[in-house]
Design an enzyme around this catalytic site. Sequence first.
Site: not given
Lengths: 62, 62, 62, 62, 62, 62
Positions: F2, F10-12
């Site tokens: 799959p 955003e920001g990780r």
Amino acid sequence: MPYITVKLLEGRTTAQKQALVEKVTDAVVETTGASKEKVVVFIEDMKPEHYAVGGQLLSDLN
Amino acid sequence: MPYITVKLLEGRTTAQKQALVEKVTDAVVETTGASKEKVVVFIEDMKPEHYAVGGQLLSDLN
Amino acid sequence: MPYITVKLLEGRTTAQKQALVEKVTDAVVETTGASKEKVVVFIEDMKPEHYAVGGQLLSDLN
Amino acid sequence: MPYITVKLLEGRTTAQKQALVEKVTDAVVETTGASKEKVVVFIEDMKPEHYAVGGQLLSDLN
Amino acid sequence: MPYITVKLLEGRTTAQKQALVEKVTDAVVETTGASKEKVVVFIEDMKPEHYAVGGQLLSDLN
Amino acid sequence: MPYITVKLLEGRTTAQKQALVEKVTDAVVETTGASKEKVVVFIEDMKPEHYAVGGQLLSDLN
């Protein structure tokens, strides 16, 4: 948030889909810190005649 | 990689879809240098009542 | 119509993208009978840290 | 351009979809300055067994 | 639910985007009966070199 | 197959994204029976000014 889309070949049972969304949600919560109740999962079923690898439809490979 | 999604009005024959994925795959291989067996094509059929231009559903224009 | 989205790894030149949209459009016109001026292509660049196969980011495989 | 995709639970009537694409198109024209005839709307119906929040399919919550 | 994605050419101001999501949300609430606080809108900016009509990138048409 | 798309704010950090794709891939393999090396994950970062709930951009809620 987050929003997860799982595109997979049609034919999975409801039990498989229940397990899929539960486990994927847990994986996202564990690794991103998102609240469980905010995690959204969409499932998209693909037909074998709508999916091609290397220029050939899956329905022609089976 | 690459991944190509082709969204088009429902009603194409299987032969048209076979030709479509073959020719699009060749075009991508030729212009990006990707290996043919890595090129993935998804086809998405649209119904005329799920597609609108200028605020009108296609099913109302026919 | 049709609408084609090509998702590929960032780093292609403008000349490659010009050739890509031209050849893909021709392939779609030839196989579906769509009018050339109605064919729309979207390109989506992927960063290697936003694409994973087998559970590993591409940026960790290089 | 612009291209708008509306993903919603299946079961809306044709009249609701007609009103939806008309009003959404007007909202986009009014706020972006796009020409009305250039605004494209795609509707995607979701089945309750293909949509999960908090790890549970909607079909299991009803 | 519903989930709306608006793909449009980059360059709109924040004020235009604020108005866009507000008016589109109102249009969806009015025509589908969804609760306002459940309506989600995603904006996707397109670069002119990532969008082609008739086989030509928009960046080559300007 | 799959194919999983994870759209998140955003920001990780890179470490969070590495863990995310690893755990999500494992969850998909465990529940669908897919081969691990066939599972593809795309991450899409969202900016707070491109995401709205209830008609308000996230950037206006913070």
